[in-house]
Motif scaffolding. Structure first.
Motif, PDB file in Angstrom:
ATOM      1  N   GLU A 120       0.749  -1.361   0.073  1.00  0.00           N
ATOM      2  CA  GLU A 120       0.028  -0.077  -0.120  1.00  0.00           C
ATOM      3  C   GLU A 120       0.868   1.106  -0.063  1.00  0.00           C
ATOM      4  N   CYS A 121       0.678   2.264  -0.914  1.00  0.00           N
ATOM      5  CA  CYS A 121       1.318   3.416  -0.980  1.00  0.00           C
ATOM      6  C   CYS A 121       0.985   4.265   0.353  1.00  0.00           C
ATOM      7  N   PRO A 122       2.143   4.876   0.839  1.00  0.00           N
ATOM      8  CA  PRO A 122       2.042   5.692   2.006  1.00  0.00           C
ATOM      9  C   PRO A 122       0.585   6.555   1.917  1.00  0.00           C
ATOM     10  N   GLN A 123      -0.105   6.849   2.825  1.00  0.00           N
ATOM     11  CA  GLN A 123      -1.347   7.758   2.887  1.00  0.00           C
ATOM     12  C   GLN A 123      -1.047   8.971   2.158  1.00  0.00           C
ATOM     13  N   SER A 124      -1.578   9.374   1.344  1.00  0.00           N
ATOM     14  CA  SER A 124      -1.417  10.442   0.331  1.00  0.00           C
ATOM     15  C   SER A 124      -2.732  11.338   0.220  1.00  0.00           C
ATOM     16  N   TYR A 125      -3.672  11.207   1.145  1.00  0.00           N
ATOM     17  CA  TYR A 125      -4.810  12.087   1.176  1.00  0.00           C
ATOM     18  C   TYR A 125      -4.535  13.832   1.013  1.00  0.00           C
ATOM     19  N   HIS A 129       7.090   6.248  -8.904  1.00  0.00           N
ATOM     20  CA  HIS A 129       8.042   5.440  -9.970  1.00  0.00           C
ATOM     21  C   HIS A 129       8.973   4.475  -9.066  1.00  0.00           C
ATOM     22  N   LYS A 130       8.933   4.492  -8.070  1.00  0.00           N
ATOM     23  CA  LYS A 130       9.478   3.365  -7.164  1.00  0.00           C
ATOM     24  C   LYS A 130       8.644   2.080  -7.332  1.00  0.00           C
ATOM     25  N   SER A 188      18.013  -4.684  -5.346  1.00  0.00           N
ATOM     26  CA  SER A 188      17.136  -4.006  -4.424  1.00  0.00           C
ATOM     27  C   SER A 188      15.597  -3.400  -5.073  1.00  0.00           C
ATOM     28  N   GLU A 189      15.728  -3.813  -6.424  1.00  0.00           N
ATOM     29  CA  GLU A 189      14.499  -3.382  -7.337  1.00  0.00           C
ATOM     30  C   GLU A 189      13.397  -4.103  -6.974  1.00  0.00           C
ATOM     31  N   GLN A 190      13.562  -5.210  -6.319  1.00  0.00           N
ATOM     32  CA  GLN A 190      12.196  -6.297  -6.199  1.00  0.00           C
ATOM     33  C   GLN A 190      11.015  -5.431  -5.452  1.00  0.00           C
TER      34      GLN A 190
END
Ligand SMILES: *[C@@H]1O[C@H](CO)[C@@H](O)[C@H](O)[C@H]1NC(C)=O
Ligand SMILES: *[C@@H]1O[C@H](CO)[C@@H](O)[C@H](O)[C@H]1NC(C)=O
Ligand SMILES: *[C@@H]1O[C@H](CO)[C@@H](O)[C@H](O)[C@H]1NC(C)=O
Ligand SMILES: *[C@@H]1O[C@H](CO)[C@@H](O)[C@H](O)[C@H]1NC(C)=O
Ligand SMILES: *[C@@H]1O[C@H](CO)[C@@H](O)[C@H](O)[C@H]1NC(C)=O
Ligand SMILES: CC(=O)N[C@H]1CO[C@H](CO)[C@@H](O)[C@@H]1O
Length: 377
Positions: free
Chosen positions: A89-94, A102-103, A330-332
């Motif tokens: 889950e992406c960090p909360q970005s409300y 892009h990571k 580290s791209e995994q």
């Protein structure tokens, strides 16, 4: 699919248009009829021709476009967050984008921001889901929620001490407050100021009031509903809010020309049909559209359309990670779960049990999931 927006009472719209014309038109050439016609048309045609390939196939990132007051918070916690592990889950970005989109590794993203957010995500790699709700219900709910949050501030004596207090709290704790999140960052302070004004007026007049019994029409205490829905702020942000959000032309858009395009459409309502067209096309291209009023059916279809795809995508990426055990680039992305065993049969069984568990709403109690932004559903 029913589209409720744009169906406002005609007289009301006409009145609004006249007001807006009076305000905007004389002072600003950029909203003149011909100019608006061209720019809105041009925008619509380039938006419509942006082809979303295979909209119904799950891509790398699932973007949940959360239209305020559609029940999205419950949907997110009960369905999406159970499908995806928290690492995905992406960090909360409300309030703002709080990660680098892009990571690789993130797969689930939610925000009240509008469709223009897509321009910040990797192209061709996003699937969008959203929830639609009857506009009238949504507008009622937005009014009620604005009032509810604003009344919490009435514990303070006056607006001055509220503002002093808020800035102190904001600098102290890092959490995100409802007041930093669109559209509440506009609607709540507006309502809050109004509540304080009405309270001051009551104090000034003394305690000889009998209040009506209609909670939508108690002007001594709170802005009556009819006043709320006819106010320019609600007009701008709430009424056609969902349509503008899908079109990427909300008041919160990050497209440079969005503000001008929106003003054009508000000023020359006839141009609204282009916005509606773009919004509908985007809805058609989405992976899934939930309907608040058809909660149960939506849940069942969600299981078939989205749930199964998410599970198989996550299973595939787990298998992939296992095969690459010795490759420690580290791209995994983060792995789905470290408890997945290797045999395919086990995986299917596990996936199925997991899916059943995920998709039974009675097992979900949003009350126990009270972290992060909890202001709105
Ligand atoms: C506002 O309230 C505070 C106490 O909370 C008081 O000290 C201050 O004088 C008040 N300001 C006004 C303008 O009434
Ligand atoms: C509210 O008040 C009106 C008149 O003041 C009355 O006719 C009506 O029955 C009341 N409704 C309720 C639910 O009390
Ligand atoms: C959004 O709407 C609010 C309320 O009408 C207004 O105060 C604010 O300036 C608007 N923001 C933009 C970027 O247009
Ligand atoms: C590691 O993975 C990359 C692609 O993900 C591949 O090109 C490379 O050959 C792998 N290295 C090893 C040692 O397996
Ligand atoms: C990752 O690979 C490097 C060499 O490519 C190796 O030195 C290192 O020990 C490896 N790390 C792990 C955790 O396997
Ligand atoms: C054979 C094998 O790897 N079994 C493991 C499956 O997963 C459970 C729990 O995740 C482990 O305890 C088993 O050892």
């Amino acid at each position: 699919m029913e589209f409720y927006e744009w169906r406002m009472d005609h007289a009301l719209r006409f009145a609004l248009m006249l007001i807006l014309l009076a305000i905007v038109h004389p002072s600003s050439r950029s909203y003149d009829f011909e100019h608006c016609k061209n720019s809105v048309k041009q925008w619509a045609s380039s938006s419509l021709h942006l082809d979303t390939k295979d909209g119904h196939i799950l891509k790398d990132m699932l973007f949940f476009l959360h239209v305020p007051r559609t029940g999205g918070r419950t949907y997110f916690h009960c369905f999406l967050m159970k499908l995806y592990s928290s690492a995905l889950e992406c960090p909360q970005s409300y309030d703002k984008l709080r990660f680098n989109p892009h990571k690789p590794g993130y797969r689930l993203f939610v925000t009240h921001d509008d469709y223009s957010m897509m321009s910040k995500l990797p192209t061709e790699k996003n699937s969008v889901v959203t929830i639609l709700r009857n506009t009238i219900e949504r507008v009622f709910s937005a009014d009620e929620f604005s009032v509810e949050v604003a009344t919490r501030f009435l514990v303070h004596q006056n607006l001055t001490s509220v503002l002093k207090m808020s800035s102190r709290i904001r600098s102290k704790n890092g959490g995100i407050s409802t007041l930093e999140i669109w559209p509440w960052k506009y609607l709540v302070p507006w309502m809050r100021e109004d509540l304080f004004t009405r309270r001051d007026e009551r104090k000034r007049r003394g305690p000889h009031y009998t209040y009506g019994n209609d909670s939508y029409d108690m002007e001594e205490i709170v802005m009556p509903l009819h006043e709320y829905i006819n106010h320019l702020v609600a007009m701008d942000i709430v009424h056609n809010g969902a349509t503008f959000q899908f079109a990427g032309l909300s008041n919160n858009s990050n497209i440079r020309e969005a503000h001008e395009l929106r003003q054009c459409v508000i000023t020359h309502e006839i141009r609204g049909k282009y916005v509606l067209k773009v919004a509908k096309k985007r809805l058609d291209d989405m992976l899934y559209v939930w309907i608040t009023e058809d909660h149960r059916e939506s849940a069942t279809m969600f299981e078939n359309v989205v749930g199964a795809q998410v599970i198989s995508q996550l299973m595939a990426s787990t298998a992939n990670n296992n095969n690459n055990n010795n490759n420690n680039t580290s791209e995994q992305g983060p792995s789905v779960s470290d408890s997945t065993n290797d045999t395919t049969d086990d995986q299917d069984g596990e996936a199925y049990a997991y899916l059943l568990n995920v998709l039974s709403p009675e097992h979900c109690s949003p009350a126990t999931l009270d972290n992060g932004y909890q202001g709105s559903s």
